[in-house]
Scaffold this active site. Structure first.
Site, PDB file in Angstrom:
ATOM      1  N   GLY A   1       2.527  12.273  -1.040  1.00  0.00           N
ATOM      2  CA  GLY A   1       3.610  13.247  -0.867  1.00  0.00           C
ATOM      3  C   GLY A   1       4.814  13.031  -1.752  1.00  0.00           C
ATOM      4  O   GLY A   1       5.716  13.867  -1.809  1.00  0.00           O
TER       5      GLY A   1
ATOM      6  N   ASP B   1       0.481   4.753  -4.617  1.00  0.00           N
ATOM      7  CA  ASP B   1       1.018   3.918  -5.702  1.00  0.00           C
ATOM      8  C   ASP B   1       0.763   2.427  -5.489  1.00  0.00           C
ATOM      9  O   ASP B   1       1.254   1.601  -6.259  1.00  0.00           O
ATOM     10  CB  ASP B   1       2.518   4.164  -5.895  1.00  0.00           C
ATOM     11  CG  ASP B   1       3.369   3.777  -4.696  1.00  0.00           C
ATOM     12  OD1 ASP B   1       2.813   3.298  -3.690  1.00  0.00           O
ATOM     13  OD2 ASP B   1       4.607   3.943  -4.771  1.00  0.00           O
TER      14      ASP B   1
ATOM     15  N   LYS C   1       6.729   0.758  -7.891  1.00  0.00           N
ATOM     16  CA  LYS C   1       7.905   1.489  -7.439  1.00  0.00           C
ATOM     17  C   LYS C   1       8.950   1.651  -8.541  1.00  0.00           C
ATOM     18  O   LYS C   1       9.889   2.437  -8.402  1.00  0.00           O
ATOM     19  CB  LYS C   1       8.560   0.768  -6.254  1.00  0.00           C
ATOM     20  CG  LYS C   1       7.647   0.526  -5.069  1.00  0.00           C
ATOM     21  CD  LYS C   1       7.263   1.810  -4.379  1.00  0.00           C
ATOM     22  CE  LYS C   1       6.451   1.545  -3.115  1.00  0.00           C
ATOM     23  NZ  LYS C   1       5.977   2.811  -2.489  1.00  0.00           N
TER      24      LYS C   1
END
Length: 462
Positions: free
Chosen positions: A115, A250, A389
């Site tokens: 998302g 991720d 990240k």
């Protein structure tokens, strides 16, 4: 099509008047606003879906109001480290290969939380579309992993992507390129909830249209409701699937693990959370605790301010949640149907572009651990937690520190130390394009221990 029996509403010009005069106060006013949004939709499946989402949001909103009045803060004296049986060690589990668990793989589905956007790394579109290794994206590597898994095992493990309204359109186009691969790909959208004003508690949106600042995806805890609402949950049950492996798209370390899959089958546990040892880089990560004899996930947002430093201490809370979760599909269906599947609320205060103070109500997928029978954690090797990240993380995964094989990154055996270097790249490297402009070739860092870079610096290929 059944007739819409929702009450009609009249929109007053003054919110204050509506709040003070409406029966039931703010709850009634919000219900009226939500019904007004629903009634603007033309009849059909889209309206039915939107109506269900607004009902789910209203249930979350009324919980928020109730908690503001009646909930008690976390009693820090009752917070204990997990019991030995609540977190077991991965190395104590019986080792299994993919071939060993082939019959179990036929009962497994893989779900990636897809998302998020790549905006924090300066990219446009879904984060899963960022190239992270050898010109391949997160999704490319994920598809390779599952395709290889299916090839070796002879199973048909499907890949499911939970998108948000921010990523769905682009993702639908991207997945078309995998049509010739040996992996079935399904997608569904998590919910779209209205932001509401901090002062009046009324929804910001005046129409159901997806206008900027008005709507938000309510955190990955929404997975359970959205999964069930999509129809995919029932479809998987009909196909004989028993478990779903959930992880962030991720996290490049979140691959299907035959050892944990066998453990799920042997123990009958409905929920297993992968945790790993905490380092100073993970002090804000959620952790498994024992609270009044119940296993729970404790997030930093739930910790009283006076005890935040205590929460961050690695010696006291030694593990954190990787968000790699193994869950019984039938248990999800049972708990969602019960409508008692209340996850701890995360109240996220935001400010819109025009300065309006708003609130987003969110939940975390791991908080559901307290609802499942036999739920516990497995303390896994750090290699199963390899998130990207930031460009500092990108620096590591693009380097010779890792080898890429069948979509999976493995630590290079030529690395003397089995720990990963600490890398901190400055603001000039924050966006992917800026990072790539400063590193012309993949970093060679097999002997690296620590790297901090500040300033406008470029690295040559030598």
């Amino acid at each position: 099509m059944p007739q819409d029996r929702r009450p009609s509403f009249t929109r007053h010009s003054s919110q204050d008047m509506r709040l003070s005069s409406a029966p039931g106060g703010v709850e009634h006013a919000v219900r009226v606003d939500l019904d007004g949004l629903i009634n603007q939709m033309p009849n059909g499946p889209d309206k039915d879906k939107f109506s269900k989402e607004m009902d789910d949001f209203y249930r979350l909103f009324t919980r928020y109001l109730h908690d503001k009045k009646h909930s008690k803060p976390l009693d820090w004296e009752k917070v204990r480290g997990p019991k030995p049986e609540d977190v077991i060690t991965y190395k104590d589990l019986e080792q299994k290969s993919v071939q060993d668990v082939a019959p179990l793989l036929s009962k497994l589905a893989v779900l990636k939380l897809n998302g998020g956007l790549g905006t924090t790394m300066g990219c446009v579109g879904p984060k899963s579309a960022i190239e992270v290794r050898d010109s391949q994206t997160f999704l490319d590597l994920t598809v390779q992993q599952i395709e290889y898994l299916n090839q070796v095992s002879g199973a048909d493990v499907p890949l499911i992507l939970m998108n948000s309204f921010n990523t769905d359109e682009d993702t639908s186009k991207i997945v078309q390129k995998y049509s010739t691969h040996n992996v079935s790909i399904c997608t569904f959208n998590q919910s779209r909830y209205p932001r509401f004003k901090t002062d009046s508690n009324l929804p910001l949106a005046q129409t159901p249209e997806n206008k900027p600042n008005m709507w938000y995806p309510p955190g990955h805890g929404d997975l359970y409701e959205s999964f069930a609402n999509s129809g995919l949950l029932d479809q998987l049950i009909d196909e004989g699937k028993e478990w779903v492996f959930v992880s962030n798209v991720d996290n490049l370390g979140a691959t299907v693990d035959p050892v944990i899959l066998q453990h799920m089958a042997d123990t009958g546990a409905e929920f297993v959370m992968e945790v790993t040892d905490k380092t100073k880089a993970d002090i804000k990560g959620g952790t498994i605790i024992d609270y009044d004899g119940q296993v729970r996930l404790l997030e930093i947002a739930q910790v009283p301010k006076a005890h935040v430093d205590d929460f961050k201490r690695v010696k006291k809370f030694k593990i954190f949640n990787t968000n790699n979760l193994w869950i019984s599909i039938k248990a999800i269906k049972r708990l969602v149907a019960s409508q008692k599947f209340d996850l701890d609320l995360i109240v996220n205060n935001k400010t819109t572009d025009d300065g309006t103070a708003v609130i987003q109500l969110e939940t975390a997928v791991g908080a559901a651990i307290k609802h499942f029978a036999g739920a516990h954690g497995v303390n896994v090797p750090r290699s199963r937690f390899l998130p990207v990240k930031s460009t500092s993380d990108l620096f590591l995964v693009t380097s010779d520190l890792y080898l890429l094989e069948n979509g999976e990154l493995r630590l290079n055996p030529k690395r003397t130390f089995k720990t990963v270097p600490v890398v901190k790249l400055g603001d000039h490297f924050k966006k992917v394009n800026d990072y790539l402009a400063r590193f012309k070739t993949p970093p060679q860092i097999l002997e690296l221990d620590h790297l901090t870079v500040t300033g406008d610096v470029s690295f040559s290929s030598d």
